[in-house]
Design an enzyme around this catalytic site. Structure first.
Site, mmCIF file in Angstrom:
data_model
loop_
_atom_site.group_PDB
_atom_site.id
_atom_site.type_symbol
_atom_site.label_atom_id
_atom_site.label_comp_id
_atom_site.label_asym_id
_atom_site.label_seq_id
_atom_site.Cartn_x
_atom_site.Cartn_y
_atom_site.Cartn_z
ATOM 1 N N HIS A 253 31.108 39.269 -19.206
ATOM 2 C CA HIS A 253 31.878 38.039 -19.018
ATOM 3 C C HIS A 253 33.351 38.425 -18.942
ATOM 4 C CE1 HIS A 253 33.687 34.141 -20.092
ATOM 5 N NE2 HIS A 253 32.535 33.569 -19.823
ATOM 6 N N ASP B 143 29.328 41.663 -27.804
ATOM 7 C CA ASP B 143 29.465 40.241 -27.496
ATOM 8 C C ASP B 143 28.070 39.622 -27.566
ATOM 9 O OD1 ASP B 143 29.849 37.727 -26.496
ATOM 10 O OD2 ASP B 143 30.646 38.359 -24.554
ATOM 11 N N GLN C 16 25.506 35.136 -25.936
ATOM 12 C CA GLN C 16 24.258 34.682 -25.327
ATOM 13 C C GLN C 16 23.040 35.142 -26.123
ATOM 14 O OE1 GLN C 16 24.081 32.588 -22.829
ATOM 15 N NE2 GLN C 16 26.256 32.566 -22.342
ATOM 16 N N LYS D 277 27.532 27.226 -28.073
ATOM 17 C CA LYS D 277 26.305 27.572 -27.350
ATOM 18 C C LYS D 277 25.081 27.548 -28.258
ATOM 19 C CE LYS D 277 28.903 30.722 -24.328
ATOM 20 N NZ LYS D 277 29.019 29.897 -23.114
ATOM 21 N N CYS E 120 32.083 33.384 -14.609
ATOM 22 C CA CYS E 120 33.016 34.288 -15.302
ATOM 23 C C CYS E 120 32.464 35.712 -15.364
ATOM 24 C CB CYS E 120 33.340 33.777 -16.703
ATOM 25 S SG CYS E 120 34.323 32.274 -16.724
#
Length: 418
Positions: free
Chosen positions: A133, A210, A213, A236, A376
Site C-alpha cells: 500500500h 503492515d 488486512q 477495517k 493505493c
C-alpha cells in the site's frame, strides 16, 4: 441459499450491522463488498461509542474527577484488550495512533532520528515490496530522500506472489529495516513472513509488518510473527475511524526517540530541555483518540466472542466460492492468486476492455458496492500492465448470496457494454 462448509451463522451476524439493511437505488438492498477499504460497524461498537459520549466523556490521565477517571479506565482498558487480541507480551507495547499510515510513519521517523545501532543514514538500506500500500512505500521514500539511504524492494511473480529468489540481494548486511504487508490489500496475497523475518534477523535488520488486512480477518500473534513492529488500523476490523495501532518490542520503544512532541508524552519540561514518559505514552502526544479507542476495544470484544479462527474459516470459504464463480465470467482476469491458498478475502479483477470505473458505476446501480482504481497500490497495476482494477472484498458478514449478486451484476455490466 448456497451452503458452504465453515460458514458462520451469517443471518445472526448480519442482524448486528444496521447498515447492511439499507436500501439504495430504487429499493435495492445494499450488497457491501468494499470491506478492504473499511468494514461496517456492529451495534455493539456503536452503542459503546454512544455510551462513552453520553456518560463518560472527559480527557484522560490528568483529571482527578470521576469522569476523567472513568474515561482513563475505558481508554487504558482498550489498550489491555488490544494487547490480548494480538498476544503482546506487555500492554505497554501497544501504541494508539490515528491509523496504520501514522503507525508506519511513526516507525520511519523514529529510525530517521535514532542513534546507532538503529539509525537509518546514507550508509544503510531499506527493504520493502512491490505490492505495498502507498502508506508503506511513501514513508520509506521520504526517509530515503532525507537520509540518503538506499531503498530496495522485492518484485512480484506473474501469479501475484512475492519473488524471494533474490532475498540475499534485497536484504543485505546494510539493511536497517524490512517493512512489508502481511496480506496484500489489492491482490489478497498472504505473504511468507517466516522466510523474510529469518533473513532480516540474519543480518540484524528490524522488521515492520503492515497487518492492516490481516488483523480483521485472521488470528494475529505478534510474538509468533517474530517482527519488531506490527501496524494495523481499527476501521477495517469493525472499529471506528481515527484509531490505529502500532505494536513494538518494549526494548526498542525504550531506546527509540519520539516522533511527536506535546502534552502527555513528557516526564519533565523546562525551557532548556525535556525528558520523556515511558512507552507507550512517549509516542502518544496530545489528547489521544479516546472515544475511538473505546470503540476499538468494543470491536475487539465482538470479534473475539465470534472467534478469529472461525472468521478466517468463513472468509476462506467465501473467497474460494467467489474465485470459482468469477472464473465462470467470460473475459474476466483475476489480478493476483487464482486459488484460495495463502490468500485473503480481497479479489481484484479486470473485465475485458471495460474500464473498472465503468464496472463499478454499473454495479453501484445494482446496489453492489465494490472498489475501483489502483487501491493505493499503483506499482502493482504497473507491474501487471493495467490502469486499475475492480476489487470485491469480503468479511465475516459476507454471504454466498452476495457473491452470486456480484456475478449477476457483472453479467449486467457485460450486457450493458455489449
Amino acid at each position: 441459499m448456497t451452503q458452504l462448509p465453515g460458514l458462520l451463522d451469517i443471518e445472526a451476524i448480519r442482524k448486528d450491522f444496521p447498515l447492511l439493511d439499507r436500501v439504495v437505488h430504487d429499493g435495492k438492498k445494499i450488497v457491501y463488498l468494499d470491506n478492504a477499504a473499511t468494514s461496517q460497524k456492529p451495534r455493539q461498537v456503536l452503542d459503546a461509542l454512544n455510551e462513552y459520549y453520553e456518560q463518560h466523556n472527559a480527557n484522560v490521565h490528568r483529571g482527578v474527577h470521576v469522569l476523567a477517571e472513568e474515561a482513563t479506565a475505558l481508554y487504558e482498558g482498550a489498550r489491555d484488550k488490544v494487547a490480548a487480541f494480538i498476544n503482546a507480551p506487555s500492554r505497554n507495547e501497544v501504541i494508539f495512533t490515528k491509523n496504520a499510515s501514522e503507525s508506519l510513519n511513526l516507525v520511519a521517523n523514529m529510525l530517521g532520528w535514532a542513534d546507532e545501532p538503529y539509525r537509518v543514514d546514507r550508509e544503510t538500506e531499506i527493504a520493502i515490496t512491490e505490492m505495498e500500500h502507498h502508506s508503506n512505500i511513501v514513508p520509506w521514500q521520504l526517509l530515503s530522500q532525507r537520509t540518503g539511504a538506499k531503498l530496495k524492494w522485492f518484485g512480484l511473480t506473474d501469479d501475484g506472489r512475492l519473488d524471494l529468489s533474490n532475498i540475499e540481494e534485497v536484504i543485505t548486511e546494510k539493511t536497517k529495516i524490512v517493512s512489508f504487508t502481511l496480506v496484500s490489500n489489492i491482490m489478497g496475497t498472504v505473504n511468507p513472513t517466516e522466510a523474510i523475518v529469518r533473513r532480516a534477523q540474519e543480518v540484524g535488520a528490524l522488521v515492520l509488518i503492515d497487518a492492516s488486512q490481516a488483523a480483521p480477518h485472521m488470528p494475529l500473534d505478534v510474538q509468533a510473527l517474530g517482527a519488531d513492529f506490527v501496524a494495523f488500523t481499527g476501521h477495517k476490523m469493525c472499529g471506528p475511524t481515527g484509531i490505529g495501532v502500532l505494536w513494538g518490542r518494549q526494548e526498542l520503544l525504550e531506546d527509540l526517540p519520539p516522533f511527536l512532541g506535546g502534552g502527555e508524552m513528557i516526564e519533565t519540561v523546562s525551557m532548556h530541555s525535556s525528558t520523556y514518559a515511558p512507552a507507550p505514552h512517549k509516542f502518544e502526544a496530545g489528547t489521544p483518540p479516546i472515544a475511538q479507542a473505546v470503540g476499538l476495544g468494543a470491536a475487539v470484544d465482538y470479534l473475539t466472542a465470534i472467534g478469529m479462527d472461525k472468521i478466517a474459516a468463513h472468509e476462506h470459504a467465501i473467497t474460494e466460492y467467489a474465485i470459482k464463480r468469477l472464473s465462470e465470467v467470460p473475459d474476466l482476469r483475476i489480478i493476483g492468486p487464482t486459488t484460495a491458498e495463502d490468500r485473503g478475502a480481497a479479489i481484484s479483477f479486470v473485465l475485458g476492455d471495460i474500464h473498472p470505473h465503468d464496472v463499478g458505476q454499473v454495479l453501484d446501480e445494482q446496489g453492489i458496492a465494490v472498489r475501483v482504481g489502483h487501491h493505493c497500490a499503483r506499482p502493482v497495476c504497473l507491474r501487471y500492465g493495467i490502469p486499475a482494477t475492480t476489487r470485491a472484498s469480503f468479511y465475516l458478514y459476507s454471504s454466498p448470496a452476495e457473491v452470486d449478486a456480484l456475478i449477476d451484476g457483472l453479467e449486467h455490466v457485460r450486457n450493458f457494454f455489449g
